[in-house]
Design a protein around this motif. Structure first.
Motif, PDB file in Angstrom:
ATOM      1  N   TYR A  96       0.849  -1.191   0.000  1.00 23.20           N
ATOM      2  CA  TYR A  96       0.000   0.000   0.000  1.00 23.20           C
ATOM      3  C   TYR A  96       0.883   1.239   0.000  1.00 23.20           C
ATOM      4  N   ASN A  97       0.513   2.230  -0.818  1.00 21.81           N
ATOM      5  CA  ASN A  97       1.255   3.482  -0.893  1.00 21.81           C
ATOM      6  C   ASN A  97       0.577   4.496   0.038  1.00 21.81           C
ATOM      7  N   LEU A  98       1.185   4.744   1.190  1.00 27.21           N
ATOM      8  CA  LEU A  98       0.602   5.649   2.178  1.00 27.21           C
ATOM      9  C   LEU A  98       0.602   7.096   1.709  1.00 27.21           C
ATOM     10  N   ASN A  99       1.524   7.442   0.820  1.00 27.31           N
ATOM     11  CA  ASN A  99       1.600   8.811   0.303  1.00 27.31           C
ATOM     12  C   ASN A  99       0.598   9.080  -0.816  1.00 27.31           C
ATOM     13  N   ASN A 100      -0.077   8.039  -1.280  1.00 32.27           N
ATOM     14  CA  ASN A 100      -1.055   8.171  -2.361  1.00 32.27           C
ATOM     15  C   ASN A 100      -2.383   7.556  -1.937  1.00 32.27           C
ATOM     16  N   THR A 101      -3.006   8.130  -0.944  1.00 34.07           N
ATOM     17  CA  THR A 101      -4.328   7.753  -0.413  1.00 34.07           C
ATOM     18  C   THR A 101      -4.428   6.287   0.009  1.00 34.07           C
ATOM     19  N   GLY A 102      -3.313   5.673   0.346  1.00 36.87           N
ATOM     20  CA  GLY A 102      -3.338   4.297   0.852  1.00 36.87           C
ATOM     21  C   GLY A 102      -3.692   3.256  -0.188  1.00 36.87           C
ATOM     22  N   GLN A 103      -3.486   3.566  -1.464  1.00 39.32           N
ATOM     23  CA  GLN A 103      -3.828   2.638  -2.547  1.00 39.32           C
ATOM     24  C   GLN A 103      -2.901   1.435  -2.551  1.00 39.32           C
TER      25      GLN A 103
END
Length: 177
Positions: A147-154
């Motif tokens: 999950y990318n936390l810097n991109n809305t948790g996607q």
């Protein structure tokens, strides 16, 4: 004139359709208030420095604030001024200041996600704890998703982490739903 009116109406429906999809916050119960934030360096850094994240978990009578590098701050919950109880979502929280502002914001704001893997929970009702990684990522060892936390948790399959409302100000962090 008629064509431009129809075109304008079609844009209105397209522009509003995203609002009907759903709320960005989940409906899982969450309640956590911590002050003073500056007493735990891991939490203060995550709330004030872009791209920094920490997990928050309850362990007996303690709250654990852990960075991806393993450094940890500990607070005895019985000694917290104004302690009124808590509910940590599924497994705890991930709190930080993203490097990328959201579409409707001019600058990033403190953001909070659940520490549980969204895919494992949605698919198998398993509340699997995520592992924080450097660079603003969270990883699930069960389903192998990141999950990318810097991109809305996607996640890499497009499913975002569960997200909670958060307030940070006056040396206080408040998470709720």
């Amino acid at each position: 004139m008629r064509k431009s009116l129809l075109f304008s109406l079609s844009l209105l429906f397209v522009a509003c359709s995203g609002e009907l999809v759903g709320n960005k916050y989940c409906d899982l119960p969450a309640r956590f208030v911590f002050t003073p934030v500056n007493s735990i360096s891991q939490l203060r850094t995550s709330c004030e420095s872009m791209g920094e994240w920490c997990s928050i978990e309850a362990d007996g009578n303690r709250f654990l604030f852990t960075k991806p590098d393993g450094s940890q701050g500990i607070a005895n919950r019985l000694q917290i001024t104004g302690y009124t109880g808590f509910y940590m979502g599924l497994t705890g929280f991930i709190v930080g200041l993203p490097t990328i502002p959201e579409m409707d914001a001019l600058q990033p704001v403190v953001t909070c996600y659940d520490l549980a893997c969204r895919n494992c929970y949605d698919d198998f009702y398993v509340a699997r704890r995520l592992e924080l990684r450097e660079g603003g990522f969270a990883y699930c060892s069960r389903c192998q998703r990141t999950y990318n936390l810097n991109n809305t948790g996607q996640s890499d399959n497009g499913k975002p982490l569960f997200r909670y409302r958060v307030y940070y100000g006056n040396n206080t962090l408040s998470i709720s739903n």
